[in-house]
Enzyme design. Structure first.
Site, short mmCIF file in Angstrom:
data_model
loop_
_atom_site.label_atom_id
_atom_site.label_comp_id
_atom_site.label_asym_id
_atom_site.label_seq_id
_atom_site.Cartn_x
_atom_site.Cartn_y
_atom_site.Cartn_z
N GLY A 1 0.96 -1.21 -0.11
CA GLY A 1 0.00 -0.18 -0.14
C GLY A 1 0.98 1.08 -0.03
N ASN B 1 4.10 1.63 -1.01
CA ASN B 1 4.75 1.98 -2.08
C ASN B 1 3.91 2.34 -3.30
OD1 ASN B 1 6.82 0.40 -0.73
ND2 ASN B 1 6.51 -1.69 -1.67
N ASN C 1 -0.59 -10.15 -11.20
CA ASN C 1 0.35 -10.62 -11.90
C ASN C 1 0.02 -12.01 -12.12
OD1 ASN C 1 0.95 -12.51 -9.66
ND2 ASN C 1 2.67 -11.27 -8.99
N ASP D 1 4.34 -2.70 -7.56
CA ASP D 1 3.87 -1.53 -6.68
C ASP D 1 4.11 -0.37 -7.65
OD1 ASP D 1 2.77 -3.46 -4.83
OD2 ASP D 1 4.87 -3.20 -3.45
N GLY E 1 5.85 -6.80 -19.97
CA GLY E 1 5.09 -5.83 -20.21
C GLY E 1 3.62 -5.87 -19.46
O1 RIB Z 1 5.51 -5.69 -3.15
C1 RIB Z 1 6.83 -5.44 -2.57
C2 RIB Z 1 6.43 -5.00 -1.19
O2 RIB Z 1 6.01 -6.52 -0.58
C3 RIB Z 1 7.81 -4.90 -0.12
O3 RIB Z 1 7.89 -3.45 0.01
C4 RIB Z 1 7.33 -5.51 1.08
O4 RIB Z 1 7.05 -4.84 2.27
C5 RIB Z 1 6.14 -6.42 0.70
O5 RIB Z 1 5.07 -5.70 1.55
#
Ligand code: RIB
Length: 306
Positions: free
Chosen positions: A41, A43, A185, A253, A226
């Site tokens: 979240g 990120n 994904n 993310d 992609g």
């Molecule tokens: O998607 C990557 C993330 O997955 C990392 O930052 C880690 O904290 C996990 O949540």
């Protein structure tokens, strides 16, 4: 530009760069370590904010040395943290991450305070959420809170996007059908549909079943290949960008943070996906999670490269 709400996790990423995983009973020296802000979240919120979006974050931090740093990190990027609250007597979320020299990773997550984000927290932020154009969700918080957020978004006419990560079996088809956007994904798509997904063609077939069940837009991220779109706007593929990858942690993310920024700004799904594929590729060239996300100037420079 309207605000984006991210209702989701934050974690402290404990990233160890390894040559190989130790076997049972073995102590092994690893070449490097980095501590960073992460959580799916957080990120996604930080990527969107770095590109210039206004972001409202709903999340929980623990009662420990990590909490202040996480709050300060959100604020550094201008993210609204009025609804990022501390949970007494509980640890912050943490993620031990192991990154191999081929750039791929293995991640453990301890949800900690993230498991305390409840439907009541959505009600508490209802007035601010109603002003947002988009609610963005992942699966590192309680499932009941994710479902409640989807219902809230539908009730108030707010677009809602779910990134079903980490992969979880048995998601409610009634709630999935209410989504505007689902962005899995390939392995997440396989788990949700129960179909084999091992190529862009099989991903397309699986995504069609989700669109037939009611989801408006399904976007499948395909890593270096992609991304793929199936939904109301037809079907198309955005090719990947070939780069020298160093650390793929948080690349998914990065894709979502960039996608939500551009879609919320311009409403053009294909263009937002093209930007997101490039942003995600740019992120894997640097080490770390949020630390690898370029701001709008750095991203513009990357885009100008051949
Ligand atoms: O998607 C990557 C993330 O997955 C990392 O930052 C880690 O904290 C996990 O949540």
């Amino acid at each position: 530009m309207s605000k984006i709400a991210v209702i989701g996790s934050n974690m402290v990423d404990l990233i160890t760069y390894i040559d190989r995983m130790p076997v049972q009973g073995e102590t092994l020296e690893a070449p490097d370590f980095a501590l960073g802000c992460g959580g799916k979240g957080a990120n996604q919120a930080v990527a969107a904010a770095k590109l210039g979006s206004r972001v409202l974050m709903l999340s929980k931090v623990g009662d420990d040395m990590f909490a202040d740093n996480t709050l300060a990190n959100f604020q550094r990027f201008g993210i609204d943290t009025r609804y990022v609250q501390r949970v007494p007597g509980v640890s912050s979320g943490v993620a031990p991450i192991f990154v191999r020299s081929d750039s791929h990773n293995s991640i453990l997550i301890v949800k900690g305070a993230n498991a305390h984000l409840a439907p009541a927290d959505i009600d508490a932020a209802a007035a601010e959420l109603r002003e947002c154009a988009l609610i963005v969700l992942q699966l590192e918080i309680r499932l009941e809170t994710v479902y409640y957020a989807i219902e809230f978004a539908r009730r108030h006419g707010i677009a809602v996007l779910l990134n079903p990560a980490p992969a979880l079996a048995g998601l409610s088809p009634e709630h999935l059908a209410q989504l505007d956007f689902l962005i899995p994904n390939e392995s997440e798509l396989a788990l949700i549909t129960g179909q084999v997904v091992d190529s862009p063609a099989t991903a397309q077939t699986a995504a069609r079943t989700l669109v037939a069940s009611g989801i408006r837009h399904v976007i499948v991220t395909l890593g270096e290949q992609g991304a793929l779109y199936v939904g109301e706007e037809g079907e198309f593929r955005v090719p990947g960008r070939q780069v020298a990858a160093r650390d793929t942690t948080g690349a998914g993310d990065a894709f979502i943070g960039c996608f939500i920024h551009h879609w919320n700004r311009d409403g053009n799904i294909q263009q937002a996906m093209e930007q997101a594929v490039a942003y995600s590729a740019c992120s894997v060239m640097a080490l770390g999670t949020q630390s690898s996300y370029p701001d709008s100037e750095a991203f513009a420079r990357f885009q100008q490269q051949p």
